[in-house]
Scaffold this active site. Structure first.
Site, PDB file in Angstrom:
ATOM      1  N   ASP A 187       0.864  -1.175   0.000  1.00 54.89           N
ATOM      2  CA  ASP A 187       0.000   0.000   0.000  1.00 54.89           C
ATOM      3  C   ASP A 187       0.905   1.230   0.000  1.00 54.89           C
ATOM      4  O   ASP A 187       1.480   1.566   1.033  1.00 54.89           O
ATOM      5  CB  ASP A 187      -0.907  -0.047   1.231  1.00 54.89           C
ATOM      6  CG  ASP A 187      -1.639   1.254   1.493  1.00 54.89           C
ATOM      7  OD1 ASP A 187      -1.746   2.080   0.577  1.00 54.89           O
ATOM      8  OD2 ASP A 187      -2.101   1.442   2.639  1.00 54.89           O
ATOM      9  N   GLU A 221      -0.873  10.824   1.144  1.00 58.00           N
ATOM     10  CA  GLU A 221      -2.129  10.089   1.276  1.00 58.00           C
ATOM     11  C   GLU A 221      -2.321   9.538   2.681  1.00 58.00           C
ATOM     12  O   GLU A 221      -3.413   9.575   3.237  1.00 58.00           O
ATOM     13  CB  GLU A 221      -2.177   8.937   0.250  1.00 58.00           C
ATOM     14  CG  GLU A 221      -3.574   8.313   0.090  1.00 58.00           C
ATOM     15  CD  GLU A 221      -3.890   7.197   1.067  1.00 58.00           C
ATOM     16  OE1 GLU A 221      -5.057   6.796   1.117  1.00 58.00           O
ATOM     17  OE2 GLU A 221      -2.993   6.723   1.798  1.00 58.00           O
ATOM     18  N   HIS A 322      -1.443  -2.238   6.267  1.00 55.83           N
ATOM     19  CA  HIS A 322      -0.744  -1.418   7.254  1.00 55.83           C
ATOM     20  C   HIS A 322       0.043  -2.252   8.259  1.00 55.83           C
ATOM     21  O   HIS A 322       0.426  -1.763   9.323  1.00 55.83           O
ATOM     22  CB  HIS A 322      -1.694  -0.438   7.960  1.00 55.83           C
ATOM     23  CG  HIS A 322      -2.082   0.720   7.081  1.00 55.83           C
ATOM     24  ND1 HIS A 322      -2.665   1.859   7.557  1.00 55.83           N
ATOM     25  CD2 HIS A 322      -1.943   0.914   5.739  1.00 55.83           C
ATOM     26  CE1 HIS A 322      -2.866   2.701   6.550  1.00 55.83           C
ATOM     27  NE2 HIS A 322      -2.448   2.144   5.439  1.00 55.83           N
TER      28      HIS A 322
HETATM   29 ZN   LIG Z   1      -2.986   3.404   0.351  1.00 52.34          ZN
END
Ligand SMILES: [Zn+2]
Length: 348
Positions: A187, A221, A322
């Protein structure tokens, strides 16, 4: 669509390369420079915004489409130097502290020096602390043990470390024989690699954009304002290419391209999302439509910032987001196929 096994191979290589460049939100210069070099070599006009996003013009005309991915990742900052010479952290982005426990890390000083360390709990040794498994993980009990011979605040200061220095986590990037990619920061580095391959296919003259197409690569982001600026003013459709959420009752897995119908910021544009579903069906992609209950994206931010666009969100399924994340090469391939299917056509 003319997607070859070599395209998937390349995306895997690019993902690995990108994951290994530290880029916690706020300290993204190195990865930005890497991306500029790549896109310049592909021959696309590239503009850097003041806050550090990259806007890359891929060509085409009519109904402007912007595809957004982010190259910043989770990280941390030194909050204070403890009297013991350990570092107290303040996290960048959203994750529980147990997700970084026992992780090797780098401390990036303001003077440009990089030091190694490991994130541990204060009661790390089980032969000393019988109950260490029960220690509550807080910013007081999770700390950086610097890999230098230091045991006081003064000695750490002598190394050049100060509050406000960035800390990046070892991505531990691994590609398995079975095609899985395991790493921190898939991510959104995996999607950045997908968009890079999309651009490469255009640059090689294998496909042409069906409409005016721009890539917007953002750098804030993870702290919630990446997409607030830098979206070209004429954008009609804005699609975030960001990880697909995996777990519980969601249908997305690590092999699929995920199309998000709604996240915590509300529903995505119905027509544009339906268009994406139709392309996925037509190309017989392995895909899923899902609702992400605890997620927000750069395009939601763009809408909140006042951009008048149709918005959607697609991306490769990423498990354990995450944390120590995992996806599969098939998810990258399905995502690339969806983007090519929506936004380009075969040349000739
Ligand atoms: Zn992301």
């Amino acid at each position: 669509m003319p997607i070859q096994p070599a395209d998937t191979e390349r995306m895997v290589e690019d993902t690995v390369e990108l994951c290994r460049i530290p880029s916690p939100t706020g300290l993204t210069k190195r990865v930005r420079e890497h991306l500029i070099r790549v896109y310049e070599s592909l021959g696309f006009p590239i503009r850097q915004t003041r806050k550090g996003a990259l806007v890359i013009t891929l060509g085409g005309s009519g109904r402007p489409l912007a595809l957004a991915a982010h190259f910043d990742t989770l990280g941390a900052m030194v909050r204070s130097i403890k009297p013991t010479g350990r570092l107290r952290l303040n996290i960048i982005g959203g994750f529980p502290l147990n997700h970084i426990e026992r992780e090797n890390c780098l401390i990036h000083t303001r003077a440009g020096k990089t030091l190694e360390g490991c994130i541990q709990i204060t009661e790390a040794s089980v032969h000393v602390f019988r109950e260490s498994g029960k220690t509550e993980r807080t910013d007081k009990t999770v700390e950086v043990v610097i890999d230098e011979k230091v045991s006081s605040r003064e000695e750490v200061k002598d190394l050049g470390i100060r509050p406000g220095d960035f800390v990046s986590f070892d991505p531990r990037t691994v590609v398995t024989k079975s095609g899985f990619l395991k790493s921190r920061h898939l991510d959104d580095k995996a999607s950045v690699a997908v968009l890079m391959q999309f651009a490469r296919m255009i640059s090689e003259g294998r496909i042409v954009p069906d409409r005016k197409t721009t890539l917007v690569l953002t750098s804030y982001e993870e702290v919630g304002h990446g997409g607030a600026a830098s979206i070209p003013a004429d954008t009609h459709d804005l699609i975030a290419v960001d990880m697909g959420a995996v777990g519980d009752d969601l249908e997305t897995n690590e092999h699929k391209v995920s199309i998000c119908a709604k996240d915590s910021g509300g529903p995505y544009d119905h027509d544009l999302t339906t268009e994406l579903v139709r392309v996925a069906e037509r190309l017989e992609l392995d895909y899923a439509v899902d609702i992400y209950p605890a997620y927000s994206s750069d395009v939601m931010v763009a809408l909140k910032a006042g951009h008048d666009v149709r918005h959607a969100l697609v991306g490769p399924g990423v498990f354990a987001s995450h944390g120590y994340e995992r996806t599969h090469r098939e998810a990258l391939e399905n995502t690339l196929r969806l983007i090519v299917g929506l936004a380009a056509r075969k040349k000739g």
